[in-house]
Design an enzyme around this catalytic site. Structure first.
Site, PDB file in Angstrom:
ATOM      1  N   TYR A  95      -7.795  -8.176  -2.170  1.00 38.48           N
ATOM      2  CA  TYR A  95      -6.787  -7.711  -1.201  1.00 38.48           C
ATOM      3  C   TYR A  95      -6.298  -8.788  -0.227  1.00 38.48           C
ATOM      4  CZ  TYR A  95      -6.621  -3.023  -2.972  1.00 38.48           C
ATOM      5  OH  TYR A  95      -6.396  -1.952  -3.794  1.00 38.48           O
ATOM      6  N   GLU A 137     -10.835   3.339  -3.600  1.00 38.56           N
ATOM      7  CA  GLU A 137     -11.300   2.702  -4.834  1.00 38.56           C
ATOM      8  C   GLU A 137     -12.825   2.585  -4.865  1.00 38.56           C
ATOM      9  OE1 GLU A 137      -8.789  -0.823  -5.034  1.00 38.56           O
ATOM     10  OE2 GLU A 137      -7.038   0.498  -5.147  1.00 38.56           O
ATOM     11  N   ARG A 206      -4.308  -3.599 -21.030  1.00 34.28           N
ATOM     12  CA  ARG A 206      -3.338  -2.508 -21.205  1.00 34.28           C
ATOM     13  C   ARG A 206      -4.054  -1.172 -21.082  1.00 34.28           C
ATOM     14  NH1 ARG A 206      -0.573  -6.246 -21.166  1.00 34.28           N
ATOM     15  NH2 ARG A 206       1.297  -6.745 -22.354  1.00 34.28           N
ATOM     16  N   TYR A 208      -4.231   2.804 -22.289  1.00 36.28           N
ATOM     17  CA  TYR A 208      -3.864   3.733 -23.353  1.00 36.28           C
ATOM     18  C   TYR A 208      -4.473   5.099 -23.060  1.00 36.28           C
ATOM     19  CZ  TYR A 208      -2.371  -0.417 -25.844  1.00 36.28           C
ATOM     20  OH  TYR A 208      -1.725  -1.578 -26.182  1.00 36.28           O
ATOM     21  N   VAL A 276       5.517   8.327 -28.621  1.00 40.36           N
ATOM     22  CA  VAL A 276       4.082   8.083 -28.411  1.00 40.36           C
ATOM     23  C   VAL A 276       3.566   8.772 -27.139  1.00 40.36           C
ATOM     24  CG1 VAL A 276       4.231   5.897 -27.143  1.00 40.36           C
ATOM     25  CG2 VAL A 276       2.274   6.340 -28.651  1.00 40.36           C
ATOM     26  N   GLY A 277       4.483   9.384 -26.378  1.00 37.46           N
ATOM     27  CA  GLY A 277       4.072  10.213 -25.249  1.00 37.46           C
ATOM     28  C   GLY A 277       3.193  11.375 -25.686  1.00 37.46           C
ATOM     29  N   LEU A 278       3.038  11.551 -26.976  1.00 36.30           N
ATOM     30  CA  LEU A 278       2.211  12.668 -27.445  1.00 36.30           C
ATOM     31  C   LEU A 278       0.714  12.436 -27.228  1.00 36.30           C
ATOM     32  CD1 LEU A 278       1.941  13.130 -31.347  1.00 36.30           C
ATOM     33  CD2 LEU A 278       1.755  10.951 -30.196  1.00 36.30           C
ATOM     34  N   THR A 279       0.298  11.205 -26.933  1.00 36.03           N
ATOM     35  CA  THR A 279      -1.153  10.948 -26.900  1.00 36.03           C
ATOM     36  C   THR A 279      -1.898  11.776 -25.837  1.00 36.03           C
ATOM     37  OG1 THR A 279      -0.762   8.897 -25.680  1.00 36.03           O
ATOM     38  CG2 THR A 279      -1.093   8.701 -28.045  1.00 36.03           C
ATOM     39  N   PHE A 395       4.309   8.572 -16.598  1.00 35.26           N
ATOM     40  CA  PHE A 395       5.182   7.514 -17.109  1.00 35.26           C
ATOM     41  C   PHE A 395       4.392   6.562 -17.988  1.00 35.26           C
ATOM     42  CE2 PHE A 395       7.442   8.742 -13.281  1.00 35.26           C
ATOM     43  CZ  PHE A 395       8.757   8.694 -13.690  1.00 35.26           C
ATOM     44  N   PRO A 398       4.313   1.257 -15.038  1.00 39.04           N
ATOM     45  CA  PRO A 398       4.411   1.587 -13.616  1.00 39.04           C
ATOM     46  C   PRO A 398       5.337   2.782 -13.387  1.00 39.04           C
ATOM     47  CG  PRO A 398       4.735  -0.752 -13.961  1.00 39.04           C
ATOM     48  CD  PRO A 398       4.720  -0.121 -15.316  1.00 39.04           C
TER      49      PRO A 398
HETATM   50  C1  HEM Z   1      -0.568  -1.675 -10.019  1.00 45.42           C
HETATM   51  C2  HEM Z   1       0.515  -1.179  -5.327  1.00 45.42           C
HETATM   52  C3  HEM Z   1      -3.035  -4.311  -4.226  1.00 45.42           C
HETATM   53  C4  HEM Z   1      -3.199  -5.572  -8.883  1.00 45.42           C
HETATM   54  C5  HEM Z   1      -0.001  -1.256  -8.837  1.00 45.42           C
HETATM   55  C6  HEM Z   1       1.060  -0.284  -8.750  1.00 45.42           C
HETATM   56  C7  HEM Z   1       1.366  -0.157  -7.434  1.00 45.42           C
HETATM   57  C8  HEM Z   1       0.509  -1.041  -6.694  1.00 45.42           C
HETATM   58  C9  HEM Z   1       2.418   0.760  -6.849  1.00 45.42           C
HETATM   59  C10 HEM Z   1       1.699   0.445  -9.928  1.00 45.42           C
HETATM   60  C11 HEM Z   1       0.861   1.643 -10.299  1.00 45.42           C
HETATM   61  C12 HEM Z   1       1.295   2.265 -11.600  1.00 45.42           C
HETATM   62  O1  HEM Z   1       1.105   1.641 -12.633  1.00 45.42           O
HETATM   63  O2  HEM Z   1       1.815   3.352 -11.592  1.00 45.42           O
HETATM   64  C13 HEM Z   1      -0.386  -1.971  -4.609  1.00 45.42           C
HETATM   65  C14 HEM Z   1      -0.463  -2.031  -3.166  1.00 45.42           C
HETATM   66  C15 HEM Z   1      -1.468  -2.905  -2.852  1.00 45.42           C
HETATM   67  C16 HEM Z   1      -2.007  -3.395  -4.103  1.00 45.42           C
HETATM   68  C17 HEM Z   1       0.425  -1.241  -2.204  1.00 45.42           C
HETATM   69  C18 HEM Z   1      -1.982  -3.365  -1.511  1.00 45.42           C
HETATM   70  C19 HEM Z   1      -2.157  -2.579  -0.481  1.00 45.42           C
HETATM   71  C20 HEM Z   1      -3.379  -4.942  -5.397  1.00 45.42           C
HETATM   72  C21 HEM Z   1      -4.309  -6.037  -5.492  1.00 45.42           C
HETATM   73  C22 HEM Z   1      -4.337  -6.420  -6.800  1.00 45.42           C
HETATM   74  C23 HEM Z   1      -3.436  -5.532  -7.529  1.00 45.42           C
HETATM   75  C24 HEM Z   1      -5.108  -6.610  -4.330  1.00 45.42           C
HETATM   76  C25 HEM Z   1      -5.102  -7.562  -7.448  1.00 45.42           C
HETATM   77  C26 HEM Z   1      -4.978  -8.788  -7.065  1.00 45.42           C
HETATM   78  C27 HEM Z   1      -2.488  -4.627  -9.590  1.00 45.42           C
HETATM   79  C28 HEM Z   1      -2.325  -4.648 -11.030  1.00 45.42           C
HETATM   80  C29 HEM Z   1      -1.578  -3.501 -11.365  1.00 45.42           C
HETATM   81  C30 HEM Z   1      -1.294  -2.831 -10.118  1.00 45.42           C
HETATM   82  C31 HEM Z   1      -2.869  -5.694 -11.972  1.00 45.42           C
HETATM   83  C32 HEM Z   1      -1.163  -3.035 -12.767  1.00 45.42           C
HETATM   84  C33 HEM Z   1       0.233  -3.263 -13.092  1.00 45.42           C
HETATM   85  C34 HEM Z   1       0.527  -4.540 -13.837  1.00 45.42           C
HETATM   86  O3  HEM Z   1      -0.368  -5.187 -14.355  1.00 45.42           O
HETATM   87  O4  HEM Z   1       1.707  -4.876 -13.921  1.00 45.42           O
HETATM   88  N1  HEM Z   1      -0.318  -1.699  -7.586  1.00 45.42           N
HETATM   89  N2  HEM Z   1      -1.320  -2.809  -5.139  1.00 45.42           N
HETATM   90  N3  HEM Z   1      -2.879  -4.660  -6.646  1.00 45.42           N
HETATM   91  N4  HEM Z   1      -1.860  -3.530  -9.087  1.00 45.42           N
HETATM   92 FE1  HEM Z   1      -1.666  -3.125  -7.117  1.00 45.42          FE
END
Ligand code: HEM
Length: 403
Positions: A95, A137, A206, A208, A276-279, A395, A398
């Site tokens: 963070y 978390e 990823r 799934y 593939v939304g069927l999963t 969805f 994201p």
């Molecule tokens: C996914 C917000 C902190 C890594 C997401 C998503 C949101 C979000 C909105 C998309 C969720 C979805 O898939 O529906 C935030 C906010 C943070 C935060 C507001 C801080 C307060 C972090 C931190 C990390 C991180 C500290 C790691 C360094 C990721 C990763 C994804 C993700 C890897 C998956 C999407 C991808 O790989 O493209 N986060 N996040 N996030 N977040 Fe965060």
């Protein structure tokens, strides 16, 4: 606790950030990956390329900032993201890295307009938002590790069976390498797979959805092969289809996700899927059939045609049960589909069709599929007067907007 002045600064600068939102987050990712390339092991490169992650993060930061004095109000959003973060292995130490680079990016993009006072206010606000995520978390990590068969981080699973389900979808049955129990899950949940692909510098993760009912000695995922390996979206699915075989090991994190079938209810449920939304819908259908034999369930699946229609036999078998109705919609059926009566309706799932064929009273609707499908279903249900509380959707990738 933030003082009122800080809260006022945050709220008054939200519109400015909104205006420059994507620029700031794009810069943020540039800076962060420049200084911490190891984070490319966690982030989805395909989402980065399409800018989807930028939008998702920016949107959440504004929402959180607007509610900075009442974060409780956005707890459902925090919860959903925290599921994803837990599944990916995001830890408290990540963070401050995000916070530092977000502030640097704000400074970079806003220039002199970003006074020390504003930057300081945002630093404090980010701290509050980050703490909210870290707290939620921590509970999720604890629960994932503590439950029967649960675990922390990524665990090795053997591909026990690989089954081609259609021209584009293949299922993988995954059993733990250590032969010990596996965590239960709620239908609709997903797992993350972490892959080391030959020739690739970074690992790829990823998600799934699980496509079978819980309570088995394996998890099943059914993966669609996305177009073209040069396209990063397709790299992982093509690798799974082409290079991962029975006996191979995959690293998996424990089931996660808040798109779940409410098993406490016994009122009717309608499951709608496109492609593939069927999963997740398969998992829900099989779970109701197995564990709630009195509950009425309607399974509606839209596919292009029989060549890309996966898991047909499983649905047909269950459709023999009194409680299950199923309908297959094809928008471009082949001659063979017509000859074999492979589908029930030619075309798309419309409001009129739903009105005539589905009981709306007390029914919960779950749906997942491509964005146009999701928008059409969502609009139809709303126009038919279905209460928002009974509309549930997921969805791919994201979160986006249905409006
Ligand atoms: C996914 C917000 C902190 C890594 C997401 C998503 C949101 C979000 C909105 C998309 C969720 C979805 O898939 O529906 C935030 C906010 C943070 C935060 C507001 C801080 C307060 C972090 C931190 C990390 C991180 C500290 C790691 C360094 C990721 C990763 C994804 C993700 C890897 C998956 C999407 C991808 O790989 O493209 N986060 N996040 N996030 N977040 Fe965060």
């Amino acid at each position: 606790m933030l003082n009122q002045k800080t809260i006022d600064i945050i709220k008054s600068t939200v519109p400015v950030l909104e205006e420059h939102g994507e620029k700031i987050t794009t810069r943020f990712y540039q800076l962060m990956f420049g200084n911490h390339p190891e984070l490319l092991n966690i982030f989805n490169h395909a989402n980065q390329k399409q800018g989807r992650q930028q939008k998702a993060l920016a949107g959440t930061v504004y929402a959180a900032a607007m509610y900075i004095d009442n974060l409780e109000a956005i707890l459902p959003v925090v919860n959903q993201i925290a599921h994803k973060h837990r599944s990916l292995g995001i830890k408290p130490e990540h963070y401050p890295i995000v916070g530092k680079h977000l502030l640097l990016a704000i400074k970079d993009v806003l220039g002199d307009a970003a006074t020390d006072e504003i930057i300081d206010a945002w630093a404090q606000a980010y701290g509050v938002i980050a703490d909210a995520f870290i707290g939620v978390e921590a509970e999720m990590y604890d629960e994932a590790a503590r439950q029967n068969g649960g675990w922390d981080g990524f665990r090795s699973f053997v591909v026990a069976q690989k089954v081609v389900e259609s021209d584009v979808i293949t299922s993988f049955y995954l059993k733990p390498e250590d032969n010990r129990g596996i965590a239960d899950f709620i239908p609709g949940q997903y797992i993350s797979i972490k892959l080391e692909i030959k020739g690739e510098k970074f690992t790829h993760i990823r998600q799934y959805s699980l496509s079978d009912a819980p309570g088995k000695e394996y998890y099943r995922i059914s993966v669609k092969r996305e177009a073209g390996t040069p396209n990063p979206d397709g790299m992982v699915s093509n690798y799974l289809h082409n290079d991962v075989n029975e006996g191979d090991i995959l690293k998996i994190s424990a089931p996660a996700g808040d798109f779940i079938l409410d098993l406490k209810k016994d009122t009717p449920v309608v499951l709608l899927s496109g492609g593939v939304g069927l999963t997740p819908m398969m998992s829900m259908l099989k779970t109701v059939a197995e564990f709630q034999p009195e509950r009425s369930v309607t399974f509606i699946h839209a596919a292009q045609n029989g060549n890309v229609h996966a898991l047909r036999e499983e649905v047909e078998e269950l459709a023999a049960l009194q409680q299950v109705n199923s309908y297959f919609f094809y928008d471009s059926p082949t001659d063979e589909d017509r000859l074999n009566n492979n589908f029930d309706v030619e075309g798309y799932v419309t409001r009129e069709w739903l009105k005539e064929n589905v009981s709306l009273k007390d029914t919960d609707f779950y749906f997942c599929g491509p964005l146009p499908f999701m928008k059409a279903i969502n609009n139809s249900l709303k126009e038919l007067g279905v209460n928002e509380e009974r509309i549930h959707f997921e969805f791919f990738g994201p979160k986006a907007s249905l409006v």
